[in-house]
Design an enzyme around this catalytic site. Sequence first.
Site, mmCIF file in Angstrom:
data_model
loop_
_atom_site.group_PDB
_atom_site.id
_atom_site.type_symbol
_atom_site.label_atom_id
_atom_site.label_comp_id
_atom_site.label_asym_id
_atom_site.label_seq_id
_atom_site.Cartn_x
_atom_site.Cartn_y
_atom_site.Cartn_z
ATOM 1 N N TYR A 122 19.811 43.986 8.215
ATOM 2 C CA TYR A 122 19.268 43.440 9.471
ATOM 3 C C TYR A 122 18.046 44.275 9.829
ATOM 4 O O TYR A 122 18.159 45.490 10.039
ATOM 5 C CB TYR A 122 20.355 43.556 10.547
ATOM 6 C CG TYR A 122 19.949 43.174 11.953
ATOM 7 C CD1 TYR A 122 20.147 41.877 12.420
ATOM 8 C CD2 TYR A 122 19.413 44.118 12.829
ATOM 9 C CE1 TYR A 122 19.820 41.531 13.720
ATOM 10 C CE2 TYR A 122 19.071 43.775 14.131
ATOM 11 C CZ TYR A 122 19.276 42.482 14.573
ATOM 12 O OH TYR A 122 18.948 42.149 15.865
ATOM 13 N N GLU A 126 11.262 49.066 14.239
ATOM 14 C CA GLU A 126 10.047 49.552 13.562
ATOM 15 C C GLU A 126 9.765 50.975 14.034
ATOM 16 O O GLU A 126 10.309 51.405 15.063
ATOM 17 C CB GLU A 126 8.865 48.633 13.910
ATOM 18 C CG GLU A 126 9.119 47.210 13.442
ATOM 19 C CD GLU A 126 7.932 46.280 13.644
ATOM 20 O OE1 GLU A 126 6.916 46.703 14.264
ATOM 21 O OE2 GLU A 126 8.019 45.140 13.162
ATOM 22 N N GLY A 128 7.403 52.159 15.653
ATOM 23 C CA GLY A 128 6.904 52.191 17.027
ATOM 24 C C GLY A 128 7.644 51.270 17.979
ATOM 25 O O GLY A 128 7.260 51.124 19.141
ATOM 26 N N GLY A 130 11.548 50.620 18.905
ATOM 27 C CA GLY A 130 12.992 50.808 18.783
ATOM 28 C C GLY A 130 13.682 50.076 19.922
ATOM 29 O O GLY A 130 13.996 48.890 19.820
ATOM 30 N N GLY A 239 27.334 40.022 18.844
ATOM 31 C CA GLY A 239 28.494 40.260 17.972
ATOM 32 C C GLY A 239 28.426 41.637 17.339
ATOM 33 O O GLY A 239 29.445 42.320 17.190
ATOM 34 N N GLN A 277 51.407 71.957 27.757
ATOM 35 C CA GLN A 277 51.130 70.801 28.615
ATOM 36 C C GLN A 277 49.641 70.452 28.672
ATOM 37 O O GLN A 277 49.280 69.285 28.771
ATOM 38 C CB GLN A 277 51.670 71.048 30.030
ATOM 39 C CG GLN A 277 51.756 69.763 30.827
ATOM 40 C CD GLN A 277 52.327 69.983 32.210
ATOM 41 O OE1 GLN A 277 51.887 70.863 32.938
ATOM 42 N NE2 GLN A 277 53.295 69.189 32.585
ATOM 43 N N GLU A 362 22.080 49.589 17.465
ATOM 44 C CA GLU A 362 22.335 48.235 17.981
ATOM 45 C C GLU A 362 22.090 48.220 19.495
ATOM 46 O O GLU A 362 22.803 47.563 20.261
ATOM 47 C CB GLU A 362 23.728 47.752 17.585
ATOM 48 C CG GLU A 362 23.901 47.826 16.068
ATOM 49 C CD GLU A 362 24.736 46.743 15.428
ATOM 50 O OE1 GLU A 362 25.318 45.942 16.161
ATOM 51 O OE2 GLU A 362 24.770 46.701 14.188
HETATM 52 C C1 LIG Z 1 21.694 55.487 11.184
HETATM 53 C C2 LIG Z 1 20.923 54.399 11.845
HETATM 54 C C3 LIG Z 1 21.018 53.110 11.348
HETATM 55 C C4 LIG Z 1 20.269 52.071 11.924
HETATM 56 N N1 LIG Z 1 20.345 50.805 11.388
HETATM 57 C C5 LIG Z 1 19.501 49.855 11.828
HETATM 58 C C6 LIG Z 1 19.431 48.589 11.164
HETATM 59 O O1 LIG Z 1 20.172 48.321 10.212
HETATM 60 N N2 LIG Z 1 18.522 47.684 11.610
HETATM 61 C C7 LIG Z 1 17.707 47.932 12.654
HETATM 62 O O2 LIG Z 1 16.910 47.059 12.991
HETATM 63 N N3 LIG Z 1 17.740 49.117 13.316
HETATM 64 C C8 LIG Z 1 18.610 50.085 12.919
HETATM 65 N N4 LIG Z 1 18.658 51.308 13.554
HETATM 66 C C9 LIG Z 1 17.712 51.576 14.634
HETATM 67 C C10 LIG Z 1 18.360 51.701 16.004
HETATM 68 O O3 LIG Z 1 18.771 50.451 16.463
HETATM 69 C C11 LIG Z 1 17.325 52.391 16.925
HETATM 70 O O4 LIG Z 1 17.264 53.760 16.520
HETATM 71 C C12 LIG Z 1 17.676 52.284 18.390
HETATM 72 O O5 LIG Z 1 17.549 50.956 18.832
HETATM 73 C C13 LIG Z 1 16.805 53.208 19.267
HETATM 74 O O6 LIG Z 1 15.469 53.076 18.955
HETATM 75 P P1 LIG Z 1 14.604 54.408 18.726
HETATM 76 O O7 LIG Z 1 15.319 55.223 17.722
HETATM 77 O O8 LIG Z 1 13.205 54.006 18.433
HETATM 78 O O9 LIG Z 1 14.667 55.195 20.102
HETATM 79 P P2 LIG Z 1 13.710 55.003 21.363
HETATM 80 O O10 LIG Z 1 13.606 53.572 21.719
HETATM 81 O O11 LIG Z 1 12.439 55.746 21.115
HETATM 82 O O12 LIG Z 1 14.530 55.749 22.493
HETATM 83 C C14 LIG Z 1 14.524 57.185 22.674
HETATM 84 C C15 LIG Z 1 15.403 57.502 23.865
HETATM 85 O O13 LIG Z 1 14.843 56.905 25.059
HETATM 86 C C16 LIG Z 1 15.798 56.038 25.654
HETATM 87 N N5 LIG Z 1 15.105 54.895 26.251
HETATM 88 C C17 LIG Z 1 14.170 54.107 25.663
HETATM 89 N N6 LIG Z 1 13.750 53.161 26.516
HETATM 90 C C18 LIG Z 1 14.433 53.354 27.668
HETATM 91 C C19 LIG Z 1 14.454 52.707 28.947
HETATM 92 N N7 LIG Z 1 13.696 51.648 29.198
HETATM 93 N N8 LIG Z 1 15.279 53.185 29.899
HETATM 94 C C20 LIG Z 1 16.069 54.267 29.654
HETATM 95 N N9 LIG Z 1 16.102 54.915 28.468
HETATM 96 C C21 LIG Z 1 15.298 54.461 27.503
HETATM 97 C C22 LIG Z 1 16.744 55.639 24.533
HETATM 98 O O14 LIG Z 1 18.001 55.229 25.036
HETATM 99 C C23 LIG Z 1 16.820 56.928 23.736
HETATM 100 O O15 LIG Z 1 17.742 57.794 24.339
HETATM 101 C C24 LIG Z 1 19.443 52.335 13.039
HETATM 102 C C25 LIG Z 1 19.385 53.641 13.557
HETATM 103 C C26 LIG Z 1 20.111 54.659 12.985
HETATM 104 C C27 LIG Z 1 20.005 56.047 13.545
#
Ligand SMILES: Cc1cc2nc3c(=O)[nH]c(=O)nc-3n(C[C@H](O)[C@H](O)[C@H](O)COP(=O)(O)OP(=O)(O)OC[C@H]3O[C@@H](n4cnc5c(N)ncnc54)[C@H](O)[C@@H]3O)c2cc1C
Length: 384
Positions: A122, A126, A128, A130, A239, A277, A362
């Site tokens: 899935y 990207e 930039g 997340g 899901g 306990q 997710e």
């Molecule tokens: C092991 C692993 C497997 C993964 N597998 C997949 C995959 O199969 N497919 C896929 O598409 N993605 C995958 N991901 C990506 C994952 O979904 C993203 O890492 C996640 O959505 C967070 O994005 P980011 O890492 O860019 O963090 P960022 O978006 O940069 O966030 C950094 C921090 O800021 C917080 N934050 C950001 N915006 C806000 C806001 N508006 N309000 C409050 N807090 C905020 C976040 O909660 C986080 O704590 C995977 C990630 C990992 C680590």
Amino acid sequence: MDFELSEDQQAFAETAREFAAHELAPHAAQWDREQTFPRAAIAKAGDLGFCGLYAPEHIGGLALPRLDATLVFEQMAAVDPSTTAFITIHNMATWMLGSWGTSAVCERWGADLTSGRKLASYCLTEPGAGSDAGNLKTRAELQGGEYVINGGKAFISGAGSTDVLVLMARTGGGGAAGVSAFAVPADAPGISYGKKEHKMGWNSQPTRTIAFDNVRIPADHLLGAEGEGFRIAMKGLDGGRINIATCSVGAAQGALDAARRYLHERQQFGKPLASFQALQFKLADMATELVAARQMVRLAASKLDAGHRDASTYCAMAKRFATDAGFNVCNDALQLHGGYGYLGEFPLERLVRDTRVHQILEGTNEIMRLIVARKLLESDVDIR
Ligand SMILES: Cc1cc2nc3c(=O)[nH]c(=O)nc-3n(C[C@H](O)[C@H](O)[C@H](O)COP(=O)(O)OP(=O)(O)OC[C@H]3O[C@@H](n4cnc5c(N)ncnc54)[C@H](O)[C@@H]3O)c2cc1C
């Protein structure tokens, strides 16, 4: 309201428990240590239907309710959350392909995916984009009957070892409305994979970046219509969030069971730990949190099955609650094992490492709160 499992549901869970005991439990620590992606074990899960649990029947899926799928995932996650989580992602991507794929796409991959002979990733995140996934930059341009894809994805589970990429890419203008979804052959010319990421947990599945350089796919590999991709991606994630939450519940059950055994086995101050306990109360709180998390996940799954209008909100709440509770239970179980919990000969440190990421992916748990809060403040959300 009946909280008991039906005979069929109990049978699904029992089949999964047997599979987990024989095919996952004996190897999970080694796969983690050696970073082995257990394709053969996943194919065996496929033989039991576990690779297409809720995928539609026309591609060979079992079309089970989401609630029933959680029963299967929970049993497997109790011994190996990492491999199980990959299987859940494969299920999600396979369901998306079967639900929105053209007949050409379904015929090309459907039966192989639901049987576990081939695997799917899935691809939304990207480098930039997340949490702000609607801002993704990977582009797909329609040129003479083909889409030409350029851009890059990050953190893709299974990447480099899977066969199909369910890819979200931009075909239109900015924002979520410009995003479309595609089924892309994972070995198409122009696709290259980054190195296997070094991770804290989830070591039995590879995570890699993917680069797309003028990758050409047939126009009929579009899933749904142009501009529908973000909605499809979020439907998949409703899901997916239940599935990841279930992996936390399963892991927590595995950790709790280990702690219960250990409190009887380990003696200190001339008595079994079970007689203190403070530790009894800790165990009681762990069990209470676990049961609450499980019920919340099952409630969200049943809302999704029923097509409830606020199902997405329930899924976000369940994902937030169960992944936090699941991690805490695993961590508490480690603490109850003292120093031995920190050693690799017990499963606790692996369960802690594997469940940590459930709070991040997710949609992070902050984003889950954002989804729930937005609904609470902007609409007459039905959570009674
Ligand atoms: C092991 C692993 C497997 C993964 N597998 C997949 C995959 O199969 N497919 C896929 O598409 N993605 C995958 N991901 C990506 C994952 O979904 C993203 O890492 C996640 O959505 C967070 O994005 P980011 O890492 O860019 O963090 P960022 O978006 O940069 O966030 C950094 C921090 O800021 C917080 N934050 C950001 N915006 C806000 C806001 N508006 N309000 C409050 N807090 C905020 C976040 O909660 C986080 O704590 C995977 C990630 C990992 C680590």
